[in-house]
Design a protein around this motif. Structure first.
Motif, PDB file in Angstrom:
ATOM      1  N   ALA A 160      10.733   3.034   0.089  1.00  0.00           N
ATOM      2  CA  ALA A 160      11.566   3.973  -0.670  1.00  0.00           C
ATOM      3  C   ALA A 160      12.435   4.825   0.251  1.00  0.00           C
ATOM      4  CB  ALA A 160      10.689   4.866  -1.538  1.00  0.00           C
ATOM      5  N   ALA A 161      11.952   5.102   1.462  1.00  0.00           N
ATOM      6  CA  ALA A 161      12.692   5.972   2.388  1.00  0.00           C
ATOM      7  C   ALA A 161      14.002   5.351   2.846  1.00  0.00           C
ATOM      8  CB  ALA A 161      11.825   6.309   3.592  1.00  0.00           C
ATOM      9  N   GLY A 162      14.035   4.051   3.041  1.00  0.00           N
ATOM     10  CA  GLY A 162      15.249   3.391   3.538  1.00  0.00           C
ATOM     11  C   GLY A 162      16.456   3.576   2.638  1.00  0.00           C
ATOM     12  N   PRO A 163      16.400   3.092   1.383  1.00  0.00           N
ATOM     13  CA  PRO A 163      17.551   3.257   0.489  1.00  0.00           C
ATOM     14  C   PRO A 163      17.862   4.722   0.186  1.00  0.00           C
ATOM     15  CG  PRO A 163      16.023   1.660  -0.408  1.00  0.00           C
ATOM     16  CD  PRO A 163      15.369   2.248   0.789  1.00  0.00           C
ATOM     17  N   LEU A 164      16.818   5.549   0.086  1.00  0.00           N
ATOM     18  CA  LEU A 164      17.043   6.975  -0.163  1.00  0.00           C
ATOM     19  C   LEU A 164      17.832   7.596   0.981  1.00  0.00           C
ATOM     20  CD1 LEU A 164      16.476   9.385  -2.016  1.00  0.00           C
ATOM     21  CD2 LEU A 164      14.412   9.787  -0.673  1.00  0.00           C
ATOM     22  N   LEU A 165      17.455   7.274   2.201  1.00  0.00           N
ATOM     23  CA  LEU A 165      18.166   7.801   3.372  1.00  0.00           C
ATOM     24  C   LEU A 165      19.602   7.282   3.424  1.00  0.00           C
ATOM     25  CD1 LEU A 165      17.914   9.570   5.860  1.00  0.00           C
ATOM     26  CD2 LEU A 165      17.065   7.588   7.103  1.00  0.00           C
ATOM     27  N   MET A 166      19.804   6.022   3.064  1.00  0.00           N
ATOM     28  CA  MET A 166      21.165   5.473   3.039  1.00  0.00           C
ATOM     29  C   MET A 166      22.020   6.205   2.014  1.00  0.00           C
ATOM     30  SD  MET A 166      20.737   1.383   3.610  1.00  0.00           S
ATOM     31  CE  MET A 166      19.299   1.081   2.623  1.00  0.00           C
ATOM     32  N   LEU A 167      21.476   6.431   0.821  1.00  0.00           N
ATOM     33  CA  LEU A 167      22.226   7.143  -0.211  1.00  0.00           C
ATOM     34  C   LEU A 167      22.508   8.586   0.193  1.00  0.00           C
ATOM     35  CD1 LEU A 167      20.453   5.814  -3.407  1.00  0.00           C
ATOM     36  CD2 LEU A 167      22.868   5.545  -2.843  1.00  0.00           C
ATOM     37  N   LEU A 168      21.490   9.258   0.710  1.00  0.00           N
ATOM     38  CA  LEU A 168      21.669  10.658   1.095  1.00  0.00           C
ATOM     39  C   LEU A 168      22.623  10.805   2.280  1.00  0.00           C
ATOM     40  CD1 LEU A 168      18.050  12.070   0.716  1.00  0.00           C
ATOM     41  CD2 LEU A 168      20.005  12.375  -0.816  1.00  0.00           C
ATOM     42  N   SER A 169      22.674   9.816   3.152  1.00  0.00           N
ATOM     43  CA  SER A 169      23.571   9.908   4.312  1.00  0.00           C
ATOM     44  C   SER A 169      25.043   9.897   3.906  1.00  0.00           C
ATOM     45  CB  SER A 169      23.297   8.768   5.292  1.00  0.00           C
ATOM     46  OG  SER A 169      23.782   7.541   4.779  1.00  0.00           O
ATOM     47  N   GLN A 170      25.322   9.473   2.702  1.00  0.00           N
ATOM     48  CA  GLN A 170      26.698   9.455   2.219  1.00  0.00           C
ATOM     49  C   GLN A 170      27.005  10.566   1.222  1.00  0.00           C
ATOM     50  OE1 GLN A 170      29.135   7.248   3.373  1.00  0.00           O
ATOM     51  NE2 GLN A 170      27.477   7.076   4.856  1.00  0.00           N
ATOM     52  N   HIS A 171      25.969  11.068   0.546  1.00  0.00           N
ATOM     53  CA  HIS A 171      26.223  11.973  -0.575  1.00  0.00           C
ATOM     54  C   HIS A 171      25.629  13.366  -0.448  1.00  0.00           C
ATOM     55  CE1 HIS A 171      28.104   8.721  -2.690  1.00  0.00           C
ATOM     56  NE2 HIS A 171      27.046   7.963  -2.495  1.00  0.00           N
TER      57      HIS A 171
ATOM     58  N   SER B  44      12.283   0.203   7.154  1.00  0.00           N
ATOM     59  CA  SER B  44      12.048   0.039   5.728  1.00  0.00           C
ATOM     60  C   SER B  44      12.338  -1.393   5.290  1.00  0.00           C
ATOM     61  CB  SER B  44      12.945   1.021   4.960  1.00  0.00           C
ATOM     62  OG  SER B  44      12.882   0.787   3.591  1.00  0.00           O
ATOM     63  N   TYR B  45      13.425  -1.953   5.800  1.00  0.00           N
ATOM     64  CA  TYR B  45      13.773  -3.344   5.495  1.00  0.00           C
ATOM     65  C   TYR B  45      12.717  -4.298   6.043  1.00  0.00           C
ATOM     66  CZ  TYR B  45      16.463  -7.624   5.147  1.00  0.00           C
ATOM     67  OH  TYR B  45      16.872  -8.895   4.845  1.00  0.00           O
TER      68      TYR B  45
ATOM     69  N   ASP C 170       0.845  -1.196   0.000  1.00  0.00           N
ATOM     70  CA  ASP C 170       0.000   0.000   0.000  1.00  0.00           C
ATOM     71  C   ASP C 170       0.885   1.252   0.000  1.00  0.00           C
ATOM     72  OD1 ASP C 170       0.740   0.627   2.661  1.00  0.00           O
ATOM     73  OD2 ASP C 170      -0.978  -0.436   3.489  1.00  0.00           O
ATOM     74  N   ARG C 171       0.284   2.421  -0.114  1.00  0.00           N
ATOM     75  CA  ARG C 171       1.034   3.682  -0.269  1.00  0.00           C
ATOM     76  C   ARG C 171       1.999   3.947   0.887  1.00  0.00           C
ATOM     77  NH1 ARG C 171       0.919   5.630  -5.282  1.00  0.00           N
ATOM     78  NH2 ARG C 171      -1.171   5.812  -6.103  1.00  0.00           N
ATOM     79  N   GLY C 172       1.540   3.738   2.106  1.00  0.00           N
ATOM     80  CA  GLY C 172       2.408   3.970   3.258  1.00  0.00           C
ATOM     81  C   GLY C 172       3.608   3.041   3.268  1.00  0.00           C
ATOM     82  N   GLU C 173       3.378   1.775   2.908  1.00  0.00           N
ATOM     83  CA  GLU C 173       4.490   0.811   2.840  1.00  0.00           C
ATOM     84  C   GLU C 173       5.438   1.166   1.710  1.00  0.00           C
ATOM     85  OE1 GLU C 173       2.354  -3.225   4.531  1.00  0.00           O
ATOM     86  OE2 GLU C 173       2.112  -2.701   2.420  1.00  0.00           O
ATOM     87  N   GLN C 174       4.906   1.608   0.585  1.00  0.00           N
ATOM     88  CA  GLN C 174       5.763   2.021  -0.527  1.00  0.00           C
ATOM     89  C   GLN C 174       6.651   3.193  -0.131  1.00  0.00           C
ATOM     90  OE1 GLN C 174       3.032   2.813  -3.740  1.00  0.00           O
ATOM     91  NE2 GLN C 174       2.969   0.676  -4.393  1.00  0.00           N
ATOM     92  N   ALA C 175       6.078   4.150   0.596  1.00  0.00           N
ATOM     93  CA  ALA C 175       6.857   5.300   1.044  1.00  0.00           C
ATOM     94  C   ALA C 175       7.953   4.855   2.011  1.00  0.00           C
ATOM     95  CB  ALA C 175       5.947   6.322   1.715  1.00  0.00           C
ATOM     96  N   MET C 176       7.623   3.947   2.916  1.00  0.00           N
ATOM     97  CA  MET C 176       8.618   3.455   3.873  1.00  0.00           C
ATOM     98  C   MET C 176       9.715   2.672   3.164  1.00  0.00           C
ATOM     99  SD  MET C 176       9.285   3.616   7.025  1.00  0.00           S
ATOM    100  CE  MET C 176      10.166   2.814   8.329  1.00  0.00           C
TER     101      MET C 176
END
Length: 133
Positions: free
Chosen positions: A90-101, A127-128, A82-88
């Motif tokens: 997507a948030a995990g990998p995005l946060l991992m990438l942004l935390s480095q770059h 997220s995982y 569902d939408r909330g799960e999709q957002a969660m």
């Protein structure tokens, strides 16, 4: 002695049903993410190699484990969440990438002692967890 006529794919399917591979992937994801967000420091491989893992390598290991977990999940389709799960998810990998770059996020994580990094880890771990349900 009985002859076992199972094919290799049938044996792999039996192995995957044990859920041991997804559990191992979860452990790898957790350790790499803990290192990525600063909870574990100085992770060194010995046995003559003497390699100390870099943040970038921890990022790639985390993202690789995330991708493998998605591929081995029973859902295997982003549309089935569902939408909330999709957002969660997507948030995990995005946060991992942004935390480095993303410099602002890197500086914020460094300035707020461990609090922001703990929240970032919990978001990526959540997220995982949503991903592999």
């Amino acid at each position: 002695m009985a002859y076992n006529s199972k094919s290799m794919s049938a044996r792999m399917n039996d192995y995957m049903n044990l859920r041991s591979l997804p559990a191992a992937i979860g452990i790898v994801f957790t350790v790499a993410s803990l290192y990525l967000f600063g909870a574990i420091t100085g992770l060194t491989f010995g046995w003559g190699v003497e390699y100390q893992i870099a943040d970038t390598h921890a990022l790639w290991v985390s993202l690789g484990a995330y991708l493998l977990a998605f591929a081995s999940s029973e859902t295997r389709s982003f549309d089935k969440y569902d939408r909330g799960e999709q957002a969660m998810i997507a948030a995990g990998p995005l946060l991992m990438l942004l935390s480095q770059h993303w410099t602002w996020l890197v500086d914020t994580m460094a300035a707020n002692s461990p609090h922001f990094a703990i929240v970032a880890f919990l978001i990526s771990f959540g997220s995982y967890a949503v991903l592999v349900q």
